[in-house]
Design a protein around this motif. Sequence first.
Motif, PDB file in Angstrom:
ATOM      1  N   LEU A 159      -4.018   2.905   0.301  1.00 40.09           N
ATOM      2  CA  LEU A 159      -4.613   2.341  -0.669  1.00 40.09           C
ATOM      3  C   LEU A 159      -3.611   1.223  -1.487  1.00 40.09           C
ATOM      4  CD1 LEU A 159      -5.811   5.572  -2.753  1.00 40.09           C
ATOM      5  CD2 LEU A 159      -7.231   3.773  -1.735  1.00 40.09           C
ATOM      6  N   PRO A 160      -4.196   0.122  -2.096  1.00 39.70           N
ATOM      7  CA  PRO A 160      -3.311  -0.953  -2.442  1.00 39.70           C
ATOM      8  C   PRO A 160      -2.437  -0.445  -3.813  1.00 39.70           C
ATOM      9  CG  PRO A 160      -5.615  -1.840  -1.900  1.00 39.70           C
ATOM     10  CD  PRO A 160      -5.568  -0.223  -1.831  1.00 39.70           C
ATOM     11  N   VAL A 161      -1.392  -0.704  -3.838  1.00 41.64           N
ATOM     12  CA  VAL A 161      -0.548  -0.665  -5.061  1.00 41.64           C
ATOM     13  C   VAL A 161      -0.042  -2.101  -5.623  1.00 41.64           C
ATOM     14  CG1 VAL A 161       0.121   1.925  -4.232  1.00 41.64           C
ATOM     15  CG2 VAL A 161       1.406  -0.212  -3.525  1.00 41.64           C
ATOM     16  N   LYS A 208      -5.980  14.660   0.557  1.00 39.38           N
ATOM     17  CA  LYS A 208      -4.687  14.835   0.419  1.00 39.38           C
ATOM     18  C   LYS A 208      -4.224  13.524  -0.374  1.00 39.38           C
ATOM     19  CE  LYS A 208      -2.163  16.241   3.777  1.00 39.38           C
ATOM     20  NZ  LYS A 208      -1.476  16.411   5.050  1.00 39.38           N
ATOM     21  N   MET A 209      -4.453  12.523   0.097  1.00 43.40           N
ATOM     22  CA  MET A 209      -3.980  10.940  -0.715  1.00 43.40           C
ATOM     23  C   MET A 209      -4.435  11.266  -2.198  1.00 43.40           C
ATOM     24  SD  MET A 209      -2.842   8.002  -0.320  1.00 43.40           S
ATOM     25  CE  MET A 209      -2.845   7.254   1.068  1.00 43.40           C
ATOM     26  N   PHE A 210      -5.576  11.402  -2.468  1.00 49.48           N
ATOM     27  CA  PHE A 210      -5.838  11.500  -3.955  1.00 49.48           C
ATOM     28  C   PHE A 210      -5.146  12.477  -4.752  1.00 49.48           C
ATOM     29  CE2 PHE A 210      -9.938   9.765  -2.365  1.00 49.48           C
ATOM     30  CZ  PHE A 210      -9.826   8.593  -2.538  1.00 49.48           C
ATOM     31  N   GLN A 211      -4.784  13.757  -3.922  1.00 46.59           N
ATOM     32  CA  GLN A 211      -4.127  14.718  -4.717  1.00 46.59           C
ATOM     33  C   GLN A 211      -2.638  14.315  -4.812  1.00 46.59           C
ATOM     34  OE1 GLN A 211      -4.283  18.705  -2.619  1.00 46.59           O
ATOM     35  NE2 GLN A 211      -2.820  19.514  -4.139  1.00 46.59           N
ATOM     36  N   PHE A 212      -2.092  13.660  -3.867  1.00 44.03           N
ATOM     37  CA  PHE A 212      -0.711  13.030  -3.979  1.00 44.03           C
ATOM     38  C   PHE A 212      -0.495  12.243  -5.186  1.00 44.03           C
ATOM     39  CE2 PHE A 212       2.971  10.357  -2.880  1.00 44.03           C
ATOM     40  CZ  PHE A 212       4.126  11.549  -2.684  1.00 44.03           C
ATOM     41  N   ILE A 213      -1.516  11.288  -5.029  1.00 45.99           N
ATOM     42  CA  ILE A 213      -1.592  10.175  -6.258  1.00 45.99           C
ATOM     43  C   ILE A 213      -1.667  10.559  -7.356  1.00 45.99           C
ATOM     44  CG2 ILE A 213      -2.873   8.088  -7.184  1.00 45.99           C
ATOM     45  CD1 ILE A 213      -3.392   7.577  -4.284  1.00 45.99           C
ATOM     46  N   ASP A 237       6.547  13.836   2.364  1.00 45.37           N
ATOM     47  CA  ASP A 237       5.278  14.522   2.755  1.00 45.37           C
ATOM     48  C   ASP A 237       4.369  13.708   3.765  1.00 45.37           C
ATOM     49  OD1 ASP A 237       6.180  17.012   1.518  1.00 45.37           O
ATOM     50  OD2 ASP A 237       5.230  16.065  -0.541  1.00 45.37           O
ATOM     51  N   GLY A 238       5.024  12.896   4.313  1.00 45.63           N
ATOM     52  CA  GLY A 238       4.140  11.957   5.101  1.00 45.63           C
ATOM     53  C   GLY A 238       3.663  10.490   4.505  1.00 45.63           C
ATOM     54  N   PHE A 239       3.714  10.631   2.941  1.00 40.06           N
ATOM     55  CA  PHE A 239       3.393   9.485   2.528  1.00 40.06           C
ATOM     56  C   PHE A 239       4.588   8.199   2.439  1.00 40.06           C
ATOM     57  CE2 PHE A 239       1.181  12.897   0.938  1.00 40.06           C
ATOM     58  CZ  PHE A 239      -0.286  12.538   0.875  1.00 40.06           C
ATOM     59  N   VAL A 240       3.946   7.109   2.855  1.00 38.80           N
ATOM     60  CA  VAL A 240       4.707   5.978   2.923  1.00 38.80           C
ATOM     61  C   VAL A 240       4.280   4.625   2.134  1.00 38.80           C
ATOM     62  CG1 VAL A 240       6.034   4.218   4.648  1.00 38.80           C
ATOM     63  CG2 VAL A 240       5.649   6.773   5.157  1.00 38.80           C
ATOM     64  N   PHE A 241       5.166   4.273   1.291  1.00 40.71           N
ATOM     65  CA  PHE A 241       4.833   2.734   0.740  1.00 40.71           C
ATOM     66  C   PHE A 241       5.268   1.732   1.702  1.00 40.71           C
ATOM     67  CE2 PHE A 241       5.366   5.603  -3.041  1.00 40.71           C
ATOM     68  CZ  PHE A 241       4.547   4.787  -3.844  1.00 40.71           C
ATOM     69  N   GLN A 242       4.319   0.825   1.977  1.00 40.40           N
ATOM     70  CA  GLN A 242       4.762  -0.002   2.970  1.00 40.40           C
ATOM     71  C   GLN A 242       3.903  -1.234   2.687  1.00 40.40           C
ATOM     72  OE1 GLN A 242       3.320   0.574   7.097  1.00 40.40           O
ATOM     73  NE2 GLN A 242       1.756   1.952   6.249  1.00 40.40           N
ATOM     74  N   THR A 243       4.122  -2.457   3.380  1.00 41.99           N
ATOM     75  CA  THR A 243       3.434  -3.767   3.362  1.00 41.99           C
ATOM     76  C   THR A 243       2.543  -3.912   4.772  1.00 41.99           C
ATOM     77  OG1 THR A 243       5.061  -4.709   1.816  1.00 41.99           O
ATOM     78  CG2 THR A 243       3.462  -6.266   3.014  1.00 41.99           C
ATOM     79  N   LEU A 244       1.342  -3.844   4.469  1.00 42.28           N
ATOM     80  CA  LEU A 244       0.365  -4.199   5.760  1.00 42.28           C
ATOM     81  C   LEU A 244       0.569  -5.747   6.043  1.00 42.28           C
ATOM     82  CD1 LEU A 244      -2.718  -2.199   5.013  1.00 42.28           C
ATOM     83  CD2 LEU A 244      -0.710  -1.586   6.329  1.00 42.28           C
ATOM     84  N   LYS A 245       1.115  -5.960   7.161  1.00 38.91           N
ATOM     85  CA  LYS A 245       1.115  -7.318   7.581  1.00 38.91           C
ATOM     86  C   LYS A 245      -0.112  -8.383   7.480  1.00 38.91           C
ATOM     87  CE  LYS A 245       4.938  -6.420  11.000  1.00 38.91           C
ATOM     88  NZ  LYS A 245       5.212  -6.480  12.249  1.00 38.91           N
ATOM     89  N   VAL A 252       0.815  -1.111   0.048  1.00 37.60           N
ATOM     90  CA  VAL A 252      -0.067   0.067  -0.030  1.00 37.60           C
ATOM     91  C   VAL A 252       0.942   1.474  -0.029  1.00 37.60           C
ATOM     92  CG1 VAL A 252      -1.876  -0.961   1.068  1.00 37.60           C
ATOM     93  CG2 VAL A 252      -0.036   0.181   2.691  1.00 37.60           C
ATOM     94  N   ILE A 253       0.223   2.246  -0.217  1.00 34.00           N
ATOM     95  CA  ILE A 253       0.687   3.761   0.117  1.00 34.00           C
ATOM     96  C   ILE A 253       0.068   4.161   1.185  1.00 34.00           C
ATOM     97  CG2 ILE A 253      -0.648   4.795  -1.844  1.00 34.00           C
ATOM     98  CD1 ILE A 253       1.633   6.859  -1.933  1.00 34.00           C
ATOM     99  N   SER A 254       0.502   4.836   2.238  1.00 36.73           N
ATOM    100  CA  SER A 254      -0.024   5.273   3.337  1.00 36.73           C
ATOM    101  C   SER A 254       0.136   6.592   3.718  1.00 36.73           C
ATOM    102  CB  SER A 254       0.386   4.307   4.541  1.00 36.73           C
ATOM    103  OG  SER A 254      -0.124   2.905   4.202  1.00 36.73           O
ATOM    104  N   LEU A 255      -1.023   7.237   4.710  1.00 33.90           N
ATOM    105  CA  LEU A 255      -0.660   8.522   5.214  1.00 33.90           C
ATOM    106  C   LEU A 255      -1.134   8.477   6.512  1.00 33.90           C
ATOM    107  CD1 LEU A 255       0.020  11.502   4.879  1.00 33.90           C
ATOM    108  CD2 LEU A 255      -2.159  11.860   3.947  1.00 33.90           C
ATOM    109  N   LYS A 256      -0.156   8.857   7.493  1.00 40.30           N
ATOM    110  CA  LYS A 256      -0.721   8.842   9.030  1.00 40.30           C
ATOM    111  C   LYS A 256      -0.884  10.292   9.509  1.00 40.30           C
ATOM    112  CE  LYS A 256       1.236   5.898  11.486  1.00 40.30           C
ATOM    113  NZ  LYS A 256       2.282   5.319  12.675  1.00 40.30           N
TER     114      LYS A 256
END
Length: 275
Positions: free
Chosen positions: A187-189, A149-154, A198-206, A130-134
């Motif tokens: 959001l899944p990628v 903010k998420m959609f604008q960044f994407i 800018d606070g956006f992080v690509f990560q894997t949800l366990k 996913v790409i995440s924002l906390k």
Amino acid sequence: MFRIGIFSKLVRVSARMLRHYEKCGLLYPAEIDHVTGYRFFSMKQISLLNKIVDLRDMGFSIEEIGDILPNYDNARYLEKALKKKAKEIQATIAAEQARLEKLMDMRFQLRGDKPMVYDVELKALPEIKVISLKEVIADYSDEEHVWEKMFQFIIENNIPICKGEGAYSDYLDDEYKESDVEIEISLPVNELGNNNSDGFVFQTLKAIPHAATIKFSGSYENYSSAMERLGIWIEENGYEVVGNVRGIALHDLLITTNPNDFLTELQIPVGRTGE
């Protein structure tokens, strides 16, 4: 000069209100007969009276009107006062709209038009890229601004997302909070990117080996009834909560603008009590 009764007819403001404005120091009679006590008003006072009535109709209190009148010709002062009142009215409208929606929901329930709440399902949840924002938000209703903010960044970064796989919201606080709510949206990628900014992080949800899940249709106001059923199931089947509540919007504003067509799944990691 006109006696208060005649003047009230001419200006279509009751004598009672004219006396009230006088008592509050907003509009004094042009003349008072000290023998009879009769109050007389001049038509030259209509301009001031119209300002009072207009401000009252906008929702300003007597005290606020008293502050504004001496500064009425100060455009900057008046603009600031009007802007502040507009925000107050917008907040009131939003609160009343929320009350109306709850009222309508109860009416639907009384008629048997309840939103669909599905059965609880215990399942394993796979890991997901996913790409995440906390962020910490004012309250739960403010979540939509994080999604904006998420959609604008994407869009700005041309990030491909997996369509049709839902949008994740993780509520990270250990307890319900009325303000300063910590939330992480994802959001899944297809592939993890390298640009964390800018606070956006690509990560894997366990992966979650055991999760109690339930779906419900309709607006997010139906969250409570779905969570109630989910909580009862967890309790009656000997499980305990071992992780944060996660919501997945399966059908939301990305697909439909009609809240009645929303489909949401709640997921709670669980384990056997005492294990």
